[in-house]
Design an enzyme around this catalytic site. Sequence first.
Site, PDB file in Angstrom:
ATOM      1  N   ILE A 224      -0.728   3.051  11.819  1.00 61.01           N
ATOM      2  CA  ILE A 224      -1.336   3.194  10.234  1.00 61.01           C
ATOM      3  C   ILE A 224      -0.098   2.889   9.372  1.00 61.01           C
ATOM      4  O   ILE A 224       0.921   3.378   9.617  1.00 61.01           O
ATOM      5  CB  ILE A 224      -1.768   4.651   9.984  1.00 61.01           C
ATOM      6  CG1 ILE A 224      -3.031   5.122  11.119  1.00 61.01           C
ATOM      7  CG2 ILE A 224      -2.259   4.822   8.521  1.00 61.01           C
ATOM      8  CD1 ILE A 224      -4.235   4.040  10.879  1.00 61.01           C
ATOM      9  N   LYS A 225      -0.460   1.940   8.525  1.00 54.95           N
ATOM     10  CA  LYS A 225       0.823   1.404   7.464  1.00 54.95           C
ATOM     11  C   LYS A 225       0.623   2.404   6.445  1.00 54.95           C
ATOM     12  O   LYS A 225       0.079   2.765   5.649  1.00 54.95           O
ATOM     13  CB  LYS A 225       0.739  -0.017   6.951  1.00 54.95           C
ATOM     14  CG  LYS A 225       0.814  -1.071   8.275  1.00 54.95           C
ATOM     15  CD  LYS A 225       0.308  -2.383   7.626  1.00 54.95           C
ATOM     16  CE  LYS A 225       1.400  -2.993   7.019  1.00 54.95           C
ATOM     17  NZ  LYS A 225       0.971  -4.472   6.780  1.00 54.95           N
ATOM     18  N   ILE A 226       2.168   2.988   5.990  1.00 57.10           N
ATOM     19  CA  ILE A 226       2.412   3.833   4.922  1.00 57.10           C
ATOM     20  C   ILE A 226       3.559   3.189   4.327  1.00 57.10           C
ATOM     21  O   ILE A 226       4.666   2.830   4.801  1.00 57.10           O
ATOM     22  CB  ILE A 226       2.624   5.219   5.465  1.00 57.10           C
ATOM     23  CG1 ILE A 226       1.748   5.720   6.070  1.00 57.10           C
ATOM     24  CG2 ILE A 226       3.543   5.843   4.373  1.00 57.10           C
ATOM     25  CD1 ILE A 226       1.881   7.193   6.559  1.00 57.10           C
TER      26      ILE A 226
END
Length: 364
Positions: free
Chosen positions: A140-142
């Site tokens: 998941i990209k943050i």
Amino acid sequence: MANNVKQIHDFGQSIWLDFIDREIIASGKLQKLIDEDGVRGVTSNPAIFEKAITGSSDYNEDIKTLGADAKTTEELFFGLAVKDIQAACALFEGVYNEEVAGADGYVSLEVSPFLALDAEGTAAQAELLWKQVDRKNVMIKIPGTKPGLVAIQQSIAKGININVTLLFGLERYEEVANAYIAGLEEHLAAGHKIAHISSVASFFLSRIDVAVDPLLEAAGHKELVGEVAIASAKKAYEIYKRVFSGERWEKLAAEGAKPQRLLWASTGSKNPAFKDTKYVEALIGPDTVDTVPLETVDAFRDHGIAANTLELGLDEATATLAKLPELGIDLDAITQQLEDEGIEKFNKPFEKLLKAIEEQKAKV
């Protein structure tokens, strides 16, 4: 003859593709990139999905089906995206399970860019998307904003794989690396295993040069044009080697923890005067990732040179960055500006994407 792209992996670097759509998955093109070019992962972002969904009719049926139950257009979008990410994760399962399980084979999905400055909202959505995709090889990209640091640590502490995006500055990069370590420590202290957790820190390159080069030219230092992003990346790798060593890290490594690899992003040359494989060639080295657009994969396959370059010219890199203040160039201010603009650059295509999905839903 050996494939130029595949040779990069001989030097310990993984090439990930900075692109996804349904056509590349269904047509077998992505599988071919895995088999022939040694591509070892995929990254996506709102701009990539905007092009994919608005540029074809491949999503129409799902817009109709998922649209019946989705409460918001954003929820509908993530329904579409999750299907693509799951399909790509399946293609990369073999890569994920080879050699050391979990060393590679990841597919990245980004939280809503609207949450870039909302730590609580980002952490909540990261956990939701992690559960919805439900694949061990998803990341998941943050975004690595100040509020993002909190969300990164919280997410790692929950055992979620995280791709930290939108990094431009060295100080923020080191904060991100420490947030990852703190998250691992929390997860371990809660009685969980940590060997399965994986993370990358995405350091953006060409945008730095686009911002700095005109200032260098104006200052009469053309010899430094196109050098600042690469110098910054080389210094980031020095930080990486320092942070992921020593007593604090060794305790985690003894429990099977993986270092958070540096990932080079924005590696397509935006200046036509530069070689189109410039950024890829300059930063090949062990335990790193480079995410590249399709056209850069094609260019490197055709004429790229694979060699262990990442730790060459470290003194020159140090000197390049030291020269900037003397020329009145504040790199910290520029990297903060790039972070702010980066959020906006993902917000706009996301807004456009949601509008296009709404229009498409009305038609079907």
